[in-house]
Design an enzyme around this catalytic site. Structure first.
Site, PDB file in Angstrom:
ATOM      1  N   GLU A  48      -6.984 -17.097  -0.967  1.00  0.00           N
ATOM      2  CA  GLU A  48      -7.801 -15.995  -0.426  1.00  0.00           C
ATOM      3  C   GLU A  48      -8.171 -16.241   1.034  1.00  0.00           C
ATOM      4  OE1 GLU A  48      -9.662 -14.980  -4.834  1.00  0.00           O
ATOM      5  OE2 GLU A  48     -10.980 -15.789  -3.287  1.00  0.00           O
ATOM      6  N   THR A  86     -21.337 -11.878 -12.355  1.00  0.00           N
ATOM      7  CA  THR A  86     -20.665 -10.652 -11.903  1.00  0.00           C
ATOM      8  C   THR A  86     -21.565  -9.432 -12.114  1.00  0.00           C
ATOM      9  OG1 THR A  86     -18.589 -11.665 -12.650  1.00  0.00           O
ATOM     10  CG2 THR A  86     -18.538  -9.305 -12.142  1.00  0.00           C
ATOM     11  N   LYS A 115     -19.457  -7.585   0.586  1.00  0.00           N
ATOM     12  CA  LYS A 115     -18.737  -6.363   0.219  1.00  0.00           C
ATOM     13  C   LYS A 115     -19.338  -5.113   0.876  1.00  0.00           C
ATOM     14  CE  LYS A 115     -17.158  -8.260  -4.226  1.00  0.00           C
ATOM     15  NZ  LYS A 115     -17.015  -7.992  -5.691  1.00  0.00           N
ATOM     16  N   PHE A 125     -10.875  -1.198 -14.445  1.00  0.00           N
ATOM     17  CA  PHE A 125     -11.691  -0.888 -13.265  1.00  0.00           C
ATOM     18  C   PHE A 125     -10.941  -1.090 -11.948  1.00  0.00           C
ATOM     19  CE2 PHE A 125     -12.583  -5.283 -14.583  1.00  0.00           C
ATOM     20  CZ  PHE A 125     -12.299  -5.981 -13.408  1.00  0.00           C
ATOM     21  N   HIS A 178     -18.237 -11.498  -2.850  1.00  0.00           N
ATOM     22  CA  HIS A 178     -17.136 -12.139  -3.570  1.00  0.00           C
ATOM     23  C   HIS A 178     -17.268 -13.642  -3.408  1.00  0.00           C
ATOM     24  CE1 HIS A 178     -13.036 -13.078  -4.901  1.00  0.00           C
ATOM     25  NE2 HIS A 178     -12.988 -13.918  -3.865  1.00  0.00           N
ATOM     26  N   ARG A 193     -20.467 -20.142  -6.497  1.00  0.00           N
ATOM     27  CA  ARG A 193     -20.575 -19.246  -7.660  1.00  0.00           C
ATOM     28  C   ARG A 193     -21.999 -19.289  -8.219  1.00  0.00           C
ATOM     29  NH1 ARG A 193     -16.245 -15.639  -8.916  1.00  0.00           N
ATOM     30  NH2 ARG A 193     -17.528 -15.379 -10.768  1.00  0.00           N
ATOM     31  N   ASN A 225     -21.274  -5.346  -6.373  1.00  0.00           N
ATOM     32  CA  ASN A 225     -22.082  -6.547  -6.585  1.00  0.00           C
ATOM     33  C   ASN A 225     -22.208  -7.448  -5.364  1.00  0.00           C
ATOM     34  OD1 ASN A 225     -19.528  -7.565  -6.661  1.00  0.00           O
ATOM     35  ND2 ASN A 225     -19.598  -8.233  -8.788  1.00  0.00           N
ATOM     36  N   TYR A 285      -6.657  -7.994  -4.745  1.00  0.00           N
ATOM     37  CA  TYR A 285      -7.112  -7.973  -6.141  1.00  0.00           C
ATOM     38  C   TYR A 285      -5.961  -7.772  -7.131  1.00  0.00           C
ATOM     39  CZ  TYR A 285     -12.072  -8.046  -4.859  1.00  0.00           C
ATOM     40  OH  TYR A 285     -13.323  -8.420  -4.393  1.00  0.00           O
TER      41      TYR A 285
HETATM   42  P1  IDP Z   1     -16.241 -12.045  -9.988  1.00  0.00           P
HETATM   43  O1  IDP Z   1     -16.293 -11.290  -8.674  1.00  0.00           O
HETATM   44  O2  IDP Z   1     -17.620 -12.422 -10.461  1.00  0.00           O
HETATM   45  O3  IDP Z   1     -15.294 -13.211  -9.952  1.00  0.00           O
HETATM   46  P2  IDP Z   1     -14.191 -10.656 -11.523  1.00  0.00           P
HETATM   47  O4  IDP Z   1     -14.172 -10.574 -13.018  1.00  0.00           O
HETATM   48  O5  IDP Z   1     -13.211 -11.554 -10.853  1.00  0.00           O
HETATM   49  O6  IDP Z   1     -15.697 -11.021 -11.099  1.00  0.00           O
HETATM   50  O7  IDP Z   1     -14.027  -9.165 -10.990  1.00  0.00           O
HETATM   51  C1  IDP Z   1     -13.725  -8.926  -9.622  1.00  0.00           C
HETATM   52  C2  IDP Z   1     -14.604  -7.795  -9.139  1.00  0.00           C
HETATM   53  O8  IDP Z   1     -14.238  -6.603  -9.827  1.00  0.00           O
HETATM   54  C3  IDP Z   1     -16.109  -7.942  -9.414  1.00  0.00           C
HETATM   55  O9  IDP Z   1     -16.777  -8.739  -8.484  1.00  0.00           O
HETATM   56  C4  IDP Z   1     -16.564  -6.493  -9.351  1.00  0.00           C
HETATM   57  O10 IDP Z   1     -16.706  -6.033  -8.010  1.00  0.00           O
HETATM   58  C5  IDP Z   1     -15.389  -5.773  -9.998  1.00  0.00           C
HETATM   59  N1  IDP Z   1     -15.609  -5.569 -11.443  1.00  0.00           N
HETATM   60  C6  IDP Z   1     -15.564  -6.507 -12.424  1.00  0.00           C
HETATM   61  N2  IDP Z   1     -15.833  -5.968 -13.630  1.00  0.00           N
HETATM   62  C7  IDP Z   1     -16.043  -4.645 -13.405  1.00  0.00           C
HETATM   63  C8  IDP Z   1     -16.369  -3.526 -14.265  1.00  0.00           C
HETATM   64  O11 IDP Z   1     -16.506  -3.670 -15.479  1.00  0.00           O
HETATM   65  N3  IDP Z   1     -16.525  -2.316 -13.646  1.00  0.00           N
HETATM   66  C9  IDP Z   1     -16.368  -2.132 -12.300  1.00  0.00           C
HETATM   67  N4  IDP Z   1     -16.059  -3.150 -11.471  1.00  0.00           N
HETATM   68  C10 IDP Z   1     -15.906  -4.386 -12.003  1.00  0.00           C
HETATM   69 MG    MG Z   2     -13.252 -13.260  -9.655  1.00  0.00          MG
END
Ligand code: IDP
Ligand code: MG
Length: 139
Positions: A127, A92, A10, A58, A116, A86, A113, A50
């Site tokens: 994807e 996350t 990212k 968010f 992805h 994963r 984070n 997304y």
């Molecule tokens: P993942 O990437 O671990 O699968 P997801 O729940 O699918 O997590 O969320 C997609 C992306 O959205 C996350 O990787 C992160 O960049 C962002 N995200 C998830 N939760 C939050 C939040 O509470 N605040 C801001 N960004 C978030």
């Molecule tokens: Mg996800």
């Protein structure tokens, strides 16, 4: 397709100079890169990628972040790829990511984070084809 997953390094991790270190972790964990590109998502492309999160609070923060700078997109191959990747990236929320995982090492917040990783074989296929056409996938 259970042996493939899709990843993005990212914008935060690219900005912080972590492309090389993250690719090294991916290689060391036994994943084979079968497609890869250095690219940048437009806001529209980030919104499309997304789409499943469009109702989440968010969403705007996420798509603004994901389109603010370059990313590395890749398709990875390994037995049990989705689940193993994963595990390699961690939770996350980096505060909850296990020691040594990519997010533990390189993520700075829940949103920013670092990487992805697809959450299912079905989404890995969707994807992967969002970013690559068949001639760009060298299995
Ligand atoms: P993942 O990437 O671990 O699968 P997801 O729940 O699918 O997590 O969320 C997609 C992306 O959205 C996350 O990787 C992160 O960049 C962002 N995200 C998830 N939760 C939050 C939040 O509470 N605040 C801001 N960004 C978030
Ligand atoms: Mg996800």
């Amino acid at each position: 397709m259970s042996n493939r997953t899709f990843t993005m390094i990212k914008p935060d991790a690219v900005e912080h100079g972590h492309i090389g270190s993250i690719l090294e972790k991916i290689n060391s964990a036994g994943f084979k890169i079968i497609a890869m590109k250095y690219t940048k998502l437009s806001l529209e492309k980030a919104e499309k990628f997304y789409e499943v999160h469009s109702e989440r609070p968010f969403f705007n923060e996420l798509v603004t972040f994901m389109s603010r700078g370059p990313i590395v997109a890749a398709i990875l191959e390994k037995e049990n790829a989705v689940e193993d990747f994963r595990k390699l990236i961690g939770s996350t929320n980096p505060a909850e990511a296990k020691e040594g995982t990519i997010r533990n090492l390189y993520a700075t917040s829940m949103g920013e984070n670092a990487v992805h990783g697809s959450d299912s074989d079905e989404n890995a296929a969707i994807e992967g084809s969002f970013h690559f056409n068949s001639s760009e996938i060298l299995s």
